[in-house]
Design an enzyme around this catalytic site. Structure first.
Site, PDB file in Angstrom:
ATOM      1  N   HIS A 180      -2.314   3.804  -4.573  1.00 33.38           N
ATOM      2  CA  HIS A 180      -1.748   3.252  -3.329  1.00 33.38           C
ATOM      3  C   HIS A 180      -0.281   2.826  -3.511  1.00 33.38           C
ATOM      4  CE1 HIS A 180      -5.397   3.208  -0.838  1.00 33.38           C
ATOM      5  NE2 HIS A 180      -6.045   2.991  -1.961  1.00 33.38           N
ATOM      6  N   ASP A 184      -8.070   0.071  -6.477  1.00 32.66           N
ATOM      7  CA  ASP A 184      -9.002   0.935  -5.760  1.00 32.66           C
ATOM      8  C   ASP A 184      -8.461   2.357  -5.613  1.00 32.66           C
ATOM      9  OD1 ASP A 184      -7.001  -0.244  -4.115  1.00 32.66           O
ATOM     10  OD2 ASP A 184      -8.042   0.483  -2.328  1.00 32.66           O
ATOM     11  N   GLU A 185      -9.395   3.268  -5.495  1.00 30.81           N
ATOM     12  CA  GLU A 185      -9.144   4.636  -5.038  1.00 30.81           C
ATOM     13  C   GLU A 185      -8.071   5.397  -5.814  1.00 30.81           C
ATOM     14  OE1 GLU A 185     -10.561   4.530  -0.452  1.00 30.81           O
ATOM     15  OE2 GLU A 185      -8.556   3.778  -0.786  1.00 30.81           O
ATOM     16  N   TYR A 203     -16.073  -4.660   6.971  1.00 28.01           N
ATOM     17  CA  TYR A 203     -14.778  -4.037   7.268  1.00 28.01           C
ATOM     18  C   TYR A 203     -14.605  -4.046   8.787  1.00 28.01           C
ATOM     19  CZ  TYR A 203     -13.205  -2.325   2.695  1.00 28.01           C
ATOM     20  OH  TYR A 203     -12.721  -2.239   1.420  1.00 28.01           O
ATOM     21  N   ASP A 239       0.881  -1.176   0.000  1.00 24.87           N
ATOM     22  CA  ASP A 239       0.000   0.000   0.000  1.00 24.87           C
ATOM     23  C   ASP A 239       0.912   1.218   0.000  1.00 24.87           C
ATOM     24  OD1 ASP A 239      -2.281   1.804   0.494  1.00 24.87           O
ATOM     25  OD2 ASP A 239      -3.326  -0.047   0.968  1.00 24.87           O
ATOM     26  N   ASP A 245     -12.341  -2.957  10.630  1.00 26.70           N
ATOM     27  CA  ASP A 245     -11.718  -1.799  11.289  1.00 26.70           C
ATOM     28  C   ASP A 245     -12.766  -0.753  11.664  1.00 26.70           C
ATOM     29  OD1 ASP A 245     -12.041  -1.447   8.474  1.00 26.70           O
ATOM     30  OD2 ASP A 245     -10.789   0.338   8.549  1.00 26.70           O
ATOM     31  N   TRP A 254      -8.439  -4.027   7.830  1.00 22.76           N
ATOM     32  CA  TRP A 254      -7.566  -2.888   7.517  1.00 22.76           C
ATOM     33  C   TRP A 254      -6.889  -2.451   8.809  1.00 22.76           C
ATOM     34  CZ3 TRP A 254      -6.716  -2.138   2.566  1.00 22.76           C
ATOM     35  CH2 TRP A 254      -7.671  -2.549   1.644  1.00 22.76           C
TER      36      TRP A 254
HETATM   37  C1  ACM Z   1     -10.598  -0.167  -0.108  1.00 16.69           C
HETATM   38  O1  ACM Z   1     -11.148  -0.159   0.988  1.00 16.69           O
HETATM   39  N1  ACM Z   1      -9.979   0.899  -0.549  1.00 16.69           N
HETATM   40  C2  ACM Z   1     -10.600  -1.351  -0.949  1.00 16.69           C
END
Ligand code: ACM
Length: 639
Positions: free
Chosen positions: A384, A448-449, A542, A314, A544, A592
């Site tokens: 990332h 992602d993102e 998720y 990441d 977290d 996460w």
């Molecule tokens: C993510 O939570 N960015 C996959």
């Protein structure tokens, strides 16, 4: 003096007309010496905007979660004195005690870095609250311990508790090995507990008669309880799951109360609801030693989860040894005050690193295989990628304006550039090494993102767009992903990714598996486009996320509050029409690690919700029972 020399306290308060509210920081000098002309750095997920308004401090810089401030020029902080300052101009309000400083350090005038202790973010005006109750008392209709609960259990409890179970005379070597593997798993999970199995007949033991029955299907099994326990299994995986069930029944019956019994007679028929029963672990934000990863695999094995999605890279670190690119795991893992990558997410005055050697990876993949767990590795590209670009700066377009875009986590220019040939040389070499380490047919490439205006200030990317007729960031992303997909195909692998891989034209859906994380509806949309889908929506899976709205509950809240009850009852199939259900391959918990500063935080956040996802992955809807889960879940082994 010993102990901490400086302590930073922080609180948050709402401000009318400013949604982000404000922080108040107080740093106390506990040392024997006055300090002046120093800088204070802290890491916080509640970030300041570019030009925060400070009272009694000067803002120096920010990079993602790293923040640095200086006191007024003439400030001398004597032993026992406190320096108080305020900060306004936050991206979002704080909601929980983990939304403030996670770590801090001072840089003294001579350049030395000194640790500063930090603690919970306090809510100004907040009152003391009792810890929220995350599980109800619960109720057992059947006095047995099985996690996840099987498809069918028609069991009669009996007072006789066998000392151990053993493979009946005539069992095959493979049956004995399977028994030993579960014995070993049990031993690792409950080191001081009595073993569940012997390999030979022992007084007061009960025999298991193994009968292969391929027609059951590879993961399925059936258990008949009597003087002999008959264990019918479809294939090795089914036999393994049956043995785990037997070990769990004994585990329950041996608890120091009489809530759980061992079956005297009756039947269990069982097979998983989904083929993909995943657990993801982000080892980039925080490093987990091999022993911790191995233990998580053991816990997964106990819960009959079968996919370990290993988020190896990441922005914050690249954790996988790649022999061809040593800087990835030297420069690309170290975060520290004087390193190219600054402290983040709980790092302080000392540099922090950590990575997995290829030998570590082989060990963990083999460990997982013995538990019938497939390891799906992820390298998160093209976004990332701060760690990659820090380790290998030649992969950036030198003509691209610095800080021309920022990720949602606040990293500037953090994406691999699709217009640079070296990007593909790099990835090809990485994939070559990865396919030798990971037998899985899938390689997860993130996706992602990527921030909306990524690459728009790169002349090379602009030229590529022009040449190929590509439309903006996501046209470029799709072009990049298709190329990556072809590279994986050439190496006998298929592409897995997060849901945004489908953006801008996506990739060939044939054999591609995407994870719907942003919200549940995304899963159905992906299935409609022909992708295989794993449901991992932040709002349910998720781990977290905070489990209660109380300020004192730790964790993130951007996807909402995720109480264990919600994780348990959430039905991934939701409104999937029948025709699309075959595309839904299963469900997955995501761990996460931004908030995982210690094993205690890990255990608080992950349990009981990991067991809730495991039951959602295995147990048919009609057999799910929240009150039963509430009784069993506290007994799940922890990290
Ligand atoms: C993510 O939570 N960015 C996959």
């Amino acid at each position: 003096m010993s102990g901490s020399l400086f302590r930073l306290e922080n609180s948050w308060h709402p401000i009318e007309g400013d949604e982000g509210g404000g922080f108040v920081f107080t740093m106390v000098n506990l040392s024997d010496h006055p300090v002046s002309d120093f800088k204070l750095a802290y890491t916080s997920l509640t970030r300041v905007k570019d030009a925060p308004a400070c009272g009694n401090a000067r803002f120096l810089r920010r990079n993602a979660n790293f923040h640095q401030f200086a006191p007024p020029e003439d400030l001398v902080l004597h032993p026992g004195e406190a320096w108080r300052f305020t900060v306004q101009g936050l991206w979002r309000p704080a909601r929980h005690r983990t939304d403030g400083a996670k770590s801090a350090y001072l840089t003294l005038a001579e350049g030395r870095h000194v640790p500063v202790t930090v603690d919970d973010l306090l809510l100004e005006g907040g009152r003391s609250e009792a810890a929220p109750k995350l599980l109800p008392e619960g109720r057992l209709d059947q006095p047995f311990f099985m996690q996840p609960w099987p498809v069918k259990a028609e069991l009669q409890p009996g007072p006789a508790l066998p000392v151990v179970l053993y493979p009946a005379h005539g069992s095959m070597l493979e049956d004995m090995r399977a028994v030993e593997a579960v014995n070993q798993l049990y031993h690792r999970l409950f080191a001081v507990a009595h073993q569940p199995f012997c390999l030979t007949k022992t007084a007061d033991a009960r025999p298991i008669a193994f009968t292969p029955e391929p027609a059951l299907g590879k993961d399925a099994y059936r258990l008949h309880f009597g003087e002999t326990i008959t264990l019918a299994y479809g294939d090795a995986a089914g036999r393994h799951y049956a043995l785990v069930t037997l070990a769990q029944l004994l585990f329950g019956a041996r608890q120091p109360d009489d809530r759980f019994w061992f079956p005297a007679s009756g039947l269990i028929e069982d097979c998983p609801r989904y083929g993909w029963r995943g657990c993801h672990l982000d080892v980039s934000r925080q490093f987990y030693p091999v022993s911790a990863v191995a233990r998580l695999l053991d816990i997964m094995g106990w819960l009959k989860l079968n996919i370990f999605h290993w988020h190896l890279t990441d922005d914050e670190a690249w954790r996988l040894e790649i022999k061809a690119f040593p800087p990835l795991t030297t420069t690309g893992v170290l975060r520290g005050p004087d390193e190219p990558m600054l402290p983040q997410l709980g790092n302080g005055a000392e540099p922090v690193g950590g990575f997995y050697t290829q030998e570590d990876v082989r060990t963990l993949v083999a460990h997982a295989e013995r538990l019938f767990i497939e390891v799906v590795p992820e390298i998160d590209i093209p976004g990332h990628s701060t760690a990659i670009l820090t380790a290998l700066p030649e992969l950036a377009d030198g003509q691209e304006a610095p800080d021309s875009y920022r990720s949602v986590q606040g990293y500037p220019n953090n994406a691999l550039n699709p217009a640079i040939d070296k990007t593909y040389d790099f990835l090809g070499t990485v994939f070559d090494e990865m396919v030798r380490l990971f037998p899985s047919k899938l390689v997860h490439i993130g996706g992602d993102e990527v921030a909306a205006n990524t690459w728009m200030a790169s002349p090379l990317a602009r030229a590529l767009m022009e040449r190929e007729g590509l439309d903006g960031t996501f046209g470029l992303q799709s072009w990049f992903m298709k190329r990556v997909q072809a590279m994986l195909k050439a190496r006998g692998r298929q592409l897995a990714g997060w849901d945004e891989v489908s953006h801008g034209g996506g990739v060939d859906p044939q054999g591609t598996l995407l994870m719907a994380w942003q919200k549940p509806e995304v899963g159905m949309a992906l299935a409609e486009q022909g992708y295989d889908v794993v449901m991992t929506p932040g709002q349910a899976y998720y781990l977290d996320m905070v489990q209660d709205e109380a300020w004192q509950e730790p964790g993130a809240s951007w996807a909402g509050t995720v109480p264990p009850h919600h994780t348990y009852i959430y039905e991934a199939e939701g409104d999937f029409p029948e025709a699309l259900k075959p595309r839904l391959k299963g469900v997955q918990a995501c761990i996460w690690s931004e908030h995982v500063l210690s094993r205690d935080y890990f255990n608080h956040l992950v349990f009981p919700r990991l067991a809730a996802v495991a039951e959602a992955a295995w147990t048919p809807k009609e057999q799910k029972d929240w009150l039963r889960f509430a009784v069993l879940a506290p007994l799940t082994p922890k990290l």
